[in-house]
Design an enzyme around this catalytic site. Structure first.
Site, short mmCIF file in Angstrom:
data_model
loop_
_atom_site.label_atom_id
_atom_site.label_comp_id
_atom_site.label_asym_id
_atom_site.label_seq_id
_atom_site.Cartn_x
_atom_site.Cartn_y
_atom_site.Cartn_z
N ASP A 14 53.66 7.30 -39.12
CA ASP A 14 53.07 6.92 -37.83
C ASP A 14 52.99 5.40 -37.81
O ASP A 14 53.15 4.73 -38.83
CB ASP A 14 51.66 7.53 -37.70
CG ASP A 14 50.99 7.12 -36.39
OD1 ASP A 14 51.68 7.08 -35.36
OD2 ASP A 14 49.78 6.81 -36.41
N SER A 15 52.70 4.87 -36.64
CA SER A 15 52.51 3.43 -36.54
C SER A 15 51.25 2.97 -37.27
O SER A 15 51.07 1.78 -37.49
CB SER A 15 52.43 3.03 -35.07
OG SER A 15 51.40 3.77 -34.44
N TYR A 46 52.82 0.46 -31.64
CA TYR A 46 54.19 0.71 -31.19
C TYR A 46 54.20 0.92 -29.67
O TYR A 46 55.21 0.68 -29.01
CB TYR A 46 54.76 1.97 -31.84
CG TYR A 46 55.22 1.85 -33.28
CD1 TYR A 46 54.87 0.77 -34.09
CD2 TYR A 46 56.01 2.85 -33.83
CE1 TYR A 46 55.29 0.70 -35.41
CE2 TYR A 46 56.44 2.78 -35.15
CZ TYR A 46 56.08 1.71 -35.94
OH TYR A 46 56.50 1.65 -37.25
N GLY A 47 53.07 1.42 -29.16
CA GLY A 47 53.03 1.92 -27.78
C GLY A 47 53.31 0.89 -26.71
O GLY A 47 53.65 1.25 -25.57
N CYS A 77 54.12 9.91 -34.89
CA CYS A 77 53.85 8.97 -33.80
C CYS A 77 54.52 9.48 -32.52
O CYS A 77 55.73 9.72 -32.48
CB CYS A 77 54.42 7.61 -34.18
SG CYS A 77 54.25 6.37 -32.90
N ASN A 78 53.72 9.61 -31.46
CA ASN A 78 54.26 10.09 -30.18
C ASN A 78 55.26 9.10 -29.60
O ASN A 78 56.30 9.49 -29.07
CB ASN A 78 53.14 10.30 -29.17
CG ASN A 78 52.24 11.46 -29.53
OD1 ASN A 78 52.34 12.53 -28.96
ND2 ASN A 78 51.34 11.25 -30.48
N THR A 79 54.94 7.81 -29.71
CA THR A 79 55.83 6.79 -29.14
C THR A 79 57.18 6.81 -29.85
O THR A 79 58.24 6.78 -29.21
CB THR A 79 55.18 5.39 -29.25
OG1 THR A 79 53.85 5.45 -28.73
CG2 THR A 79 55.98 4.36 -28.49
N GLU A 157 41.14 2.00 -33.20
CA GLU A 157 41.37 1.13 -34.36
C GLU A 157 40.10 0.37 -34.74
O GLU A 157 39.84 0.11 -35.91
CB GLU A 157 42.48 0.12 -34.04
CG GLU A 157 43.87 0.71 -34.05
CD GLU A 157 44.33 1.10 -35.46
OE1 GLU A 157 44.13 0.32 -36.39
OE2 GLU A 157 44.88 2.21 -35.60
N CYS A 193 48.97 11.03 -27.91
CA CYS A 193 48.95 9.84 -28.76
C CYS A 193 48.10 10.16 -29.98
O CYS A 193 47.05 10.80 -29.85
CB CYS A 193 48.36 8.67 -27.99
SG CYS A 193 48.06 7.21 -29.00
N THR A 194 48.56 9.72 -31.13
CA THR A 194 47.86 10.03 -32.38
C THR A 194 46.39 9.60 -32.38
O THR A 194 45.57 10.22 -33.05
CB THR A 194 48.55 9.30 -33.55
OG1 THR A 194 48.78 7.95 -33.16
CG2 THR A 194 49.84 9.97 -33.92
N HIS A 195 46.08 8.52 -31.68
CA HIS A 195 44.73 7.97 -31.75
C HIS A 195 43.73 8.67 -30.83
O HIS A 195 42.53 8.54 -31.02
CB HIS A 195 44.74 6.48 -31.39
CG HIS A 195 45.30 5.61 -32.46
ND1 HIS A 195 46.57 5.78 -32.97
CD2 HIS A 195 44.75 4.55 -33.14
CE1 HIS A 195 46.78 4.86 -33.91
NE2 HIS A 195 45.70 4.11 -34.02
N1 DGL Z 1 50.97 6.23 -32.94
C1 DGL Z 1 51.09 5.86 -31.54
C2 DGL Z 1 51.43 7.09 -30.71
O1 DGL Z 1 51.13 8.22 -31.07
C3 DGL Z 1 49.80 5.25 -31.02
C4 DGL Z 1 49.49 3.90 -31.59
C5 DGL Z 1 50.50 2.83 -31.26
O2 DGL Z 1 50.59 2.41 -30.09
O3 DGL Z 1 51.19 2.45 -32.16
O4 DGL Z 1 52.02 6.95 -29.67
#
Ligand code: DGL
Length: 208
Positions: A14-15, A46-47, A77-79, A157, A193-195
């Site tokens: 993941d990011s 990453y988003g 990571c979804n992105t 975060e 999104c993971t967060h």
């Molecule tokens: N891990 C990213 C996602 O699931 C979220 C955090 C990021 O923007 O890197 O899209």
């Protein structure tokens, strides 16, 4: 031989640390497997980055895990799943490469009664239309509305996951998605999104 019979770990990246929510779910589903987790906290988020940058980062993360001998790659990571999955599948033809968008879309299609689904995710994921495409592939009559909620990542975060500030931000993002009259309201919200699961209490307080 099935992939589960091989002794190597499953690689997950993941990011950042948000993907640990995905790792936890994997550990619950597959208690006999071992995992190798990479969180690219140095380059998060990453988003908000371009597709080319996210793809470059994702390939680098995947390469580091592949060099350690993994039998499967999970893009938590979804992105990265939205922007780089096809490239990663081309890069690593010899192992299964699994993203989170298709399973998330399938779960939403199953959970939604009316087929009216709201999706929240990062800018990159929303702009790419990844969830919308995956949902409409599975359920062509579905109505999908979506919104990027970039501040949620920064709040998670910071460890700001509850309280009046987070609830106010959640209301500002989510109330427009749920402003329609009852019959038109989405009956399912995808946390794409993971967060976002870290903010679940605040998110729930902002939706009907
Ligand atoms: N891990 C990213 C996602 O699931 C979220 C955090 C990021 O923007 O890197 O899209």
């Amino acid at each position: 031989m099935r992939w589960s019979h091989y002794p190597q770990p499953i690689g997950v990246f993941d990011s950042g640390v948000g993907g640990l929510t995905v790792l936890r779910a994997l550990q619950q589903q597959l208690p006999h497997e071992s995992f190798l987790y990479l969180g690219d906290t140095a380059r998060l988020p990453y988003g908000t980055k371009s597709a080319a940058t996210v793809t470059r980062y994702a390939r680098q993360c995947a390469k580091i895990l592949a060099e350690r001998g993994i039998k499967m790659l999970v893009v938590a990571c979804n992105t990265a799943s939205a922007l780089a999955l096809l490239q990663l599948r081309q890069d690593f033809l010899e192992i299964p490469v699994v993203g989170v968008i298709e399973p998330g879309a399938a779960a939403a299609c199953e959970a939604s009664i009316k087929g009216h689904i709201a999706v929240i995710a990062t800018e990159g994921t929303i702009q790419h239309g990844a969830y919308e495409h995956a949902i409409l592939t599975l359920r062509p009559q579905a109505k999908v509305i979506s919104k990027s909620c970039s501040l949620f990542v920064a709040l998670a975060e910071e460890g700001w996951v509850e309280g009046p500030i987070v609830e106010a931000v959640a209301r500002a993002y989510l109330q427009p998605l749920f402003a329609a009259k009852d019959a038109d309201l989405p009956d399912c919200l995808v946390l794409g999104c993971t967060h976002y699961p870290a903010l679940l209490t605040a998110i729930k307080s902002a939706v009907p």
